[in-house]
Design a protein around this motif. Structure first.
Motif, PDB file in Angstrom:
ATOM      1  N   SER A 215       0.868  -1.428   0.044  1.00  0.00           N
ATOM      2  CA  SER A 215       0.081  -0.017   0.160  1.00  0.00           C
ATOM      3  C   SER A 215       0.818   1.144  -0.001  1.00  0.00           C
ATOM      4  N   VAL A 216       0.372   2.336  -0.386  1.00  0.00           N
ATOM      5  CA  VAL A 216       1.023   3.608  -0.410  1.00  0.00           C
ATOM      6  C   VAL A 216       1.088   4.074   0.998  1.00  0.00           C
ATOM      7  N   LEU A 217       2.658   4.460   1.306  1.00  0.00           N
ATOM      8  CA  LEU A 217       3.049   4.775   2.742  1.00  0.00           C
ATOM      9  C   LEU A 217       2.080   6.112   3.199  1.00  0.00           C
ATOM     10  N   ALA A 218       2.066   6.234   4.499  1.00  0.00           N
ATOM     11  CA  ALA A 218       1.221   7.224   4.896  1.00  0.00           C
ATOM     12  C   ALA A 218       2.155   8.347   5.029  1.00  0.00           C
ATOM     13  N   ALA A 219       1.683   9.641   4.692  1.00  0.00           N
ATOM     14  CA  ALA A 219       2.475  10.853   4.817  1.00  0.00           C
ATOM     15  C   ALA A 219       1.494  11.862   5.155  1.00  0.00           C
ATOM     16  N   ASP A 220       2.102  12.532   6.296  1.00  0.00           N
ATOM     17  CA  ASP A 220       1.455  13.640   7.023  1.00  0.00           C
ATOM     18  C   ASP A 220       1.889  14.909   6.146  1.00  0.00           C
ATOM     19  N   ASN A 221       1.216  16.044   5.806  1.00  0.00           N
ATOM     20  CA  ASN A 221       1.795  17.158   5.506  1.00  0.00           C
ATOM     21  C   ASN A 221       0.755  17.994   5.628  1.00  0.00           C
ATOM     22  N   SER A 222       1.168  19.596   5.571  1.00  0.00           N
ATOM     23  CA  SER A 222       0.074  20.738   5.983  1.00  0.00           C
ATOM     24  C   SER A 222       0.617  21.839   5.310  1.00  0.00           C
ATOM     25  N   GLN A 223      -0.460  22.786   4.811  1.00  0.00           N
ATOM     26  CA  GLN A 223       0.060  23.896   4.472  1.00  0.00           C
ATOM     27  C   GLN A 223      -0.610  24.957   5.356  1.00  0.00           C
ATOM     28  N   ALA A 224      -0.006  25.844   5.952  1.00  0.00           N
ATOM     29  CA  ALA A 224      -0.414  27.119   6.553  1.00  0.00           C
ATOM     30  C   ALA A 224      -1.678  27.870   5.599  1.00  0.00           C
ATOM     31  N   MET A 225      -2.647  28.114   5.892  1.00  0.00           N
ATOM     32  CA  MET A 225      -3.693  29.019   5.058  1.00  0.00           C
ATOM     33  C   MET A 225      -3.906  30.310   5.638  1.00  0.00           C
ATOM     34  N   ALA A 226      -4.166  30.434   7.145  1.00  0.00           N
ATOM     35  CA  ALA A 226      -4.643  31.700   7.518  1.00  0.00           C
ATOM     36  C   ALA A 226      -4.432  31.691   9.263  1.00  0.00           C
ATOM     37  N   GLN A 227      -4.126  32.823   9.578  1.00  0.00           N
ATOM     38  CA  GLN A 227      -3.876  33.066  11.223  1.00  0.00           C
ATOM     39  C   GLN A 227      -4.435  34.346  11.499  1.00  0.00           C
ATOM     40  N   PHE A 228      -5.148  34.511  12.543  1.00  0.00           N
ATOM     41  CA  PHE A 228      -5.830  35.740  13.043  1.00  0.00           C
ATOM     42  C   PHE A 228      -5.850  35.789  14.550  1.00  0.00           C
ATOM     43  N   ALA A 229      -4.820  36.746  15.121  1.00  0.00           N
ATOM     44  CA  ALA A 229      -4.758  36.908  16.282  1.00  0.00           C
ATOM     45  C   ALA A 229      -4.711  38.509  16.530  1.00  0.00           C
ATOM     46  N   PRO A 230      -4.957  39.173  17.904  1.00  0.00           N
ATOM     47  CA  PRO A 230      -4.801  40.430  17.927  1.00  0.00           C
ATOM     48  C   PRO A 230      -3.503  40.928  17.722  1.00  0.00           C
TER      49      PRO A 230
END
Length: 184
Positions: free
Chosen positions: A27-42
């Protein structure tokens, strides 16, 4: 000699067959990945106060993020507790499939001491494995009670009785000011 060639041909065919079987069953190996899309803070905060923030990460890997296996973790430095927590759980009713975007809304508590603090987060797999992009680092100034121009009254020194004649000194002290008045 002819038998030797046939043996090599059969061996090569068997090896290729075995490799194809292995490749098709893996099977295809599991791969975690992410892209930061937005961030809102004071853009600034007051010591000890609570604030609502929001961060979005797109799942660009091939695994599904669940509350039991994935969290947001504080960065810069890793695992800091500047904001009252170092982890933010994913909502238990929010499985984030590949291609979907996680929207994490949570409350932070500003640090208890004034200063400039880094606000940055990254996805984290159970077991402590960081992955994907970090959110943009925001430097948030945290100030004491009120703002820089706070003029809260602290102390006033007056003479007990004021009479016409000699000059008197009145001292007023505020959080960010001191005024000395000489009354004649």
């Amino acid at each position: 000699m002819k038998m030797m060639r046939e043996f090599h041909s059969v061996t090569i065919i068997m090896l290729l067959t075995i490799l194809l079987l292995i490749a098709s069953s893996t099977s295809v190996l599991a791969a975690d990945n992410s892209q930061a899309m937005a961030q809102f803070a004071p853009s600034s905060m007051e010591t000890g106060k609570k604030y609502n923030v929001m961060i979005q990460f797109k799942n660009t890997g091939n695994t599904t993020w669940t509350s039991s296996s994935y969290t947001l973790g504080s960065k810069n430095p890793s695992n800091n507790q500047f904001w009252g927590k170092k982890r933010v759980k994913i909502s238990s009713d929010n499985a984030v499939r590949p291609g979907d975007t996680l929207t994490a809304k949570f409350t932070v508590t500003a640090p208890s001491k004034p200063g400039d603090y880094n606000f940055q987060w990254q996805m984290l797999r159970a077991g402590g494995d960081w992955f994907g992009q970090k959110s943009p680092n925001i430097i948030i100034p945290v100030e004491g009670k009120g703002n820089k121009n706070n003029a809260d009254f602290v102390l006033q020194e007056l003479p007990g009785l004021v009479k016409v004649g000699p000059p008197y000194t009145v001292l007023n002290v505020g959080q960010n000011f001191t005024v000395k008045l000489i009354i004649k």
